[in-house]
Design a protein around this motif. Structure first.
Motif, PDB file in Angstrom:
ATOM      1  N   THR A   1       0.846  -1.178   0.130  1.00  0.00           N
ATOM      2  CA  THR A   1       0.111  -0.027  -0.010  1.00  0.00           C
ATOM      3  C   THR A   1       0.909   1.348   0.063  1.00  0.00           C
ATOM      4  O   THR A   1       0.445   2.448  -0.023  1.00  0.00           O
ATOM      5  CB  THR A   1      -0.791  -0.075   1.290  1.00  0.00           C
ATOM      6  N   CYS A   2       2.163   1.142  -0.013  1.00  0.00           N
ATOM      7  CA  CYS A   2       2.937   2.155   0.016  1.00  0.00           C
ATOM      8  C   CYS A   2       3.308   2.870  -1.133  1.00  0.00           C
ATOM      9  O   CYS A   2       3.609   2.197  -2.197  1.00  0.00           O
ATOM     10  CB  CYS A   2       4.363   1.869   0.668  1.00  0.00           C
ATOM     11  N   SER A   3       3.043   4.173  -1.367  1.00  0.00           N
ATOM     12  CA  SER A   3       3.302   5.090  -2.638  1.00  0.00           C
ATOM     13  C   SER A   3       4.602   4.969  -3.042  1.00  0.00           C
ATOM     14  O   SER A   3       5.129   5.308  -4.334  1.00  0.00           O
ATOM     15  CB  SER A   3       2.686   6.376  -2.434  1.00  0.00           C
ATOM     16  N   LEU A   4       5.679   4.779  -2.111  1.00  0.00           N
ATOM     17  CA  LEU A   4       7.040   4.707  -2.348  1.00  0.00           C
ATOM     18  C   LEU A   4       7.618   3.360  -3.056  1.00  0.00           C
ATOM     19  O   LEU A   4       8.823   3.381  -3.270  1.00  0.00           O
ATOM     20  CB  LEU A   4       7.837   5.159  -1.227  1.00  0.00           C
ATOM     21  N   LEU A   5       6.935   2.581  -3.008  1.00  0.00           N
ATOM     22  CA  LEU A   5       7.270   1.081  -3.464  1.00  0.00           C
ATOM     23  C   LEU A   5       8.040   1.087  -4.655  1.00  0.00           C
ATOM     24  O   LEU A   5       9.103   0.347  -4.581  1.00  0.00           O
ATOM     25  CB  LEU A   5       6.090   0.335  -3.420  1.00  0.00           C
ATOM     26  N   PRO A   6       7.589   1.703  -5.703  1.00  0.00           N
ATOM     27  CA  PRO A   6       8.396   1.579  -6.900  1.00  0.00           C
ATOM     28  C   PRO A   6       9.768   2.416  -6.677  1.00  0.00           C
ATOM     29  O   PRO A   6      10.720   2.004  -7.490  1.00  0.00           O
ATOM     30  CB  PRO A   6       7.549   2.652  -7.947  1.00  0.00           C
ATOM     31  N   LEU A   7       9.946   3.372  -5.856  1.00  0.00           N
ATOM     32  CA  LEU A   7      11.174   3.937  -5.450  1.00  0.00           C
ATOM     33  C   LEU A   7      12.108   3.161  -4.704  1.00  0.00           C
ATOM     34  O   LEU A   7      13.028   3.296  -4.802  1.00  0.00           O
ATOM     35  CB  LEU A   7      10.883   5.625  -5.299  1.00  0.00           C
ATOM     36  N   CYS A   8      11.376   2.699  -3.899  1.00  0.00           N
ATOM     37  CA  CYS A   8      12.031   1.947  -2.511  1.00  0.00           C
ATOM     38  C   CYS A   8      12.615   0.687  -3.102  1.00  0.00           C
ATOM     39  O   CYS A   8      13.653   0.089  -2.644  1.00  0.00           O
ATOM     40  CB  CYS A   8      10.945   1.743  -1.478  1.00  0.00           C
ATOM     41  N   LEU A   9      11.756  -0.286  -3.932  1.00  0.00           N
ATOM     42  CA  LEU A   9      12.156  -1.512  -4.334  1.00  0.00           C
ATOM     43  C   LEU A   9      11.662  -1.602  -5.812  1.00  0.00           C
ATOM     44  O   LEU A   9      10.708  -2.385  -6.053  1.00  0.00           O
ATOM     45  CB  LEU A   9      11.101  -2.399  -3.500  1.00  0.00           C
ATOM     46  N   PRO A  10      12.550  -0.861  -6.652  1.00  0.00           N
ATOM     47  CA  PRO A  10      12.106  -0.939  -7.984  1.00  0.00           C
ATOM     48  C   PRO A  10      12.407  -2.270  -8.508  1.00  0.00           C
ATOM     49  O   PRO A  10      11.567  -2.693  -9.601  1.00  0.00           O
ATOM     50  CB  PRO A  10      12.936   0.056  -8.532  1.00  0.00           C
ATOM     51  N   GLU A  11      13.316  -3.005  -8.328  1.00  0.00           N
ATOM     52  CA  GLU A  11      13.552  -4.296  -8.753  1.00  0.00           C
ATOM     53  C   GLU A  11      12.176  -5.198  -8.510  1.00  0.00           C
ATOM     54  O   GLU A  11      11.913  -6.150  -9.374  1.00  0.00           O
ATOM     55  CB  GLU A  11      14.723  -5.119  -8.252  1.00  0.00           C
TER      56      GLU A  11
END
Length: 235
Positions: free
Chosen positions: A202-212
């Motif tokens: 649900t975190c909006s930062l997921l694509p930046l935090c865990l891009p792989e």
């Protein structure tokens, strides 16, 4: 020892810290932010709480978007809603409640019941992140008004329900501890390593935090769609 005005940290960062230390560092150290459906819905809910003028309803004065600060806790922010109820038995008309509150001395205000209400989009969390954020607001109000606040409330938009939050010794201790941890995290300026958990979805930062992780998930989704289309073509 009181913190200087220039050293105050955002109350919202306490919620970020207790939800995920890495998220907190990404937002408040690396200045990274991204929106998703959940954050957008939360912003809409907060705007609805903040918008509009103060009003009197059911014997309470409702303040909206009230600026907060505590030099002792070292935080500042904005309360969604703060309810002010005069002392039991006080004769206050609807029209005079606002003026009486404005004129109240600190000694007089100490007799009022002051209740912060924080709005959240989802539902109650298992961790203390929302409760600590609300307790920090209460500590700010206590310092600003010279009052003692025994309880606040969290309103969850998904359930359309308000949940009482007692400000007991344990929660106050957790709030003080969280403020110290937040100050240490931001002082060190080191972002913790990423650990994939269920809450990351649900975190909006997921694509930046865990891009792989996002790329792998996208690849799987692409393959699944192709298989579904192939099966439909054969049937």
């Amino acid at each position: 020892m009181p913190h200087p005005e220039s050293d105050l940290l955002p109350i919202s960062a306490l919620q970020h810290l207790l939800f995920c230390e890495r998220q907190c560092a990404l937002i408040h150290v690396e200045r990274v932010w991204a929106e998703n459906r959940f954050t957008a819905e939360g912003q809409v809910l907060h705007r609805k709480a903040h918008d509009g003028k103060p009003e009197t309803r059911d014997g309470e004065r409702i303040a909206r978007g009230l600026p907060l600060r505590s030099l002792v806790l070292g935080v500042s922010g904005v309360a969604d809603i703060v309810l002010y109820r005069p002392p039991t038995g006080a004769r206050v008309s609807r029209g005079s409640l606002a003026s009486r509150l404005r004129r109240a001395s600190q000694d007089e205000l100490a007799e009022w019941v002051v209740t912060p209400v924080e709005y959240k989009r989802g539902k109650p969390k298992k961790n203390d992140s929302d409760r600590v954020q609300l307790c920090a607001q209460a500590i700010c109000l206590e310092e600003m008004h010279g009052v003692t606040i025994s309880e606040g409330a969290l309103y969850y938009g998904r359930l359309r329900k308000r949940y009482p939050v007692p400000f007991d010794t344990d929660l106050r201790s957790s709030t003080l501890s969280a403020a110290d941890r937040l100050r240490d995290l931001l002082y060190r300026g080191v972002t913790p390593p990423a650990v994939r958990e269920k809450k990351c979805e649900t975190c909006s930062l997921l694509p930046l935090c865990l891009p792989e992780s996002m790329r792998r998930r996208s690849a799987r989704a692409f393959i699944d769609r192709q298989l579904e289309r192939a099966a439909e073509a054969e049937s």
